[in-house]
Design an enzyme around this catalytic site. Structure first.
Site, mmCIF file in Angstrom:
data_model
loop_
_atom_site.group_PDB
_atom_site.id
_atom_site.type_symbol
_atom_site.label_atom_id
_atom_site.label_comp_id
_atom_site.label_asym_id
_atom_site.label_seq_id
_atom_site.Cartn_x
_atom_site.Cartn_y
_atom_site.Cartn_z
ATOM 1 N N GLU A 281 0.825 -1.203 0.000
ATOM 2 C CA GLU A 281 0.000 0.000 0.000
ATOM 3 C C GLU A 281 0.866 1.264 0.000
ATOM 4 O O GLU A 281 0.545 2.258 0.650
ATOM 5 C CB GLU A 281 -0.935 -0.004 1.214
ATOM 6 C CG GLU A 281 -1.907 -1.170 1.193
ATOM 7 C CD GLU A 281 -2.812 -1.217 2.418
ATOM 8 O OE1 GLU A 281 -2.788 -0.273 3.236
ATOM 9 O OE2 GLU A 281 -3.557 -2.206 2.533
ATOM 10 N N CYS A 282 1.942 1.231 -0.756
ATOM 11 C CA CYS A 282 2.930 2.313 -0.794
ATOM 12 C C CYS A 282 2.902 2.979 -2.167
ATOM 13 O O CYS A 282 2.551 2.351 -3.163
ATOM 14 C CB CYS A 282 4.313 1.704 -0.527
ATOM 15 S SG CYS A 282 5.699 2.851 -0.603
ATOM 16 N N GLY A 283 3.317 4.219 -2.219
ATOM 17 C CA GLY A 283 3.449 4.895 -3.506
ATOM 18 C C GLY A 283 4.447 4.208 -4.418
ATOM 19 O O GLY A 283 4.374 4.342 -5.637
ATOM 20 N N TYR A 284 5.373 3.450 -3.837
ATOM 21 C CA TYR A 284 6.371 2.721 -4.629
ATOM 22 C C TYR A 284 5.907 1.309 -4.999
ATOM 23 O O TYR A 284 6.618 0.598 -5.707
ATOM 24 C CB TYR A 284 7.700 2.636 -3.872
ATOM 25 C CG TYR A 284 8.398 3.964 -3.732
ATOM 26 C CD1 TYR A 284 8.912 4.619 -4.846
ATOM 27 C CD2 TYR A 284 8.550 4.566 -2.492
ATOM 28 C CE1 TYR A 284 9.555 5.838 -4.719
ATOM 29 C CE2 TYR A 284 9.190 5.790 -2.360
ATOM 30 C CZ TYR A 284 9.684 6.423 -3.481
ATOM 31 O OH TYR A 284 10.327 7.633 -3.357
ATOM 32 N N THR A 285 4.734 0.895 -4.548
ATOM 33 C CA THR A 285 4.246 -0.458 -4.821
ATOM 34 C C THR A 285 4.259 -0.814 -6.311
ATOM 35 O O THR A 285 4.584 -1.958 -6.655
ATOM 36 C CB THR A 285 2.847 -0.665 -4.205
ATOM 37 O OG1 THR A 285 2.955 -0.475 -2.784
ATOM 38 C CG2 THR A 285 2.293 -2.045 -4.489
#
Length: 160
Positions: A36-40
């Site tokens: 659930e990360c912007g980098y996912t």
């Protein structure tokens, strides 16, 4: 405490033990991942990289909930998420902690200079990268924003 990366035996996301000595002779990219990360979306980049280079480089994903509670799921939910959304086939380990008192032994080795020989840089967010060479030596650390097409990253792996 291990002084060689290849002495470590983390658990795979399915609960089986992974003997890291099985990767001797390959370069290893170690990622701390989160769903659930912007980098996912990097999962797709790393899967593509793994498919193109798996004869000489292995990518190991270590899900962790240390940054922003961005990996809240169970091992089963994480495995399903990675497969369904990104087709991940590179080895995924069980959810661990990459920081603090509960820090997993793999991340203790990666972040303690007395164990790895030079580095004390801890992950600063999800999707930080550590490179381990064919002999089990830590050679590089890269921040979260670095993707497989980064020129410095490719140079660190000897890939054009």
């Amino acid at each position: 405490m291990s002084t060689s990366f290849f002495d470590l035996k983390p658990k795979a996301i399915n609960g089986s033990t992974v003997d890291l000595s099985a990767y001797k002779g390959k370069k290893i990219v170690v990622l701390n991942t989160a769903s659930e990360c912007g980098y996912t979306p990097q999962y797709a980049d790393w899967q593509e990289f793994y498919e193109a280079n798996k004869d000489k480089v292995v990518v190991l994903g270590f899900p962790a909930n240390d940054f922003g509670a961005q990996e809240p799921g169970s091992n089963e939910a994480i495995a399903q998420f990675c497969q369904v959304n990104f087709g991940v086939t590179f080895p995924m380990m069980e959810k661990i902690s990459v920081l603090g008192e509960e820090q997993h032994p793999v991340y203790q080795w990666l972040t303690k200079k007395e164990l790895n020989g030079w580095n004390s840089q801890q992950p600063t967010w999800n999707f930080c990268k550590y490179i381990v060479d064919e002999q089990g030596r830590l050679t590089h650390f890269f921040q979260s924003s670095v993707t497989p097409d980064n020129s410095a990253f490719k140079a660190a792996l000897g890939i054009k």
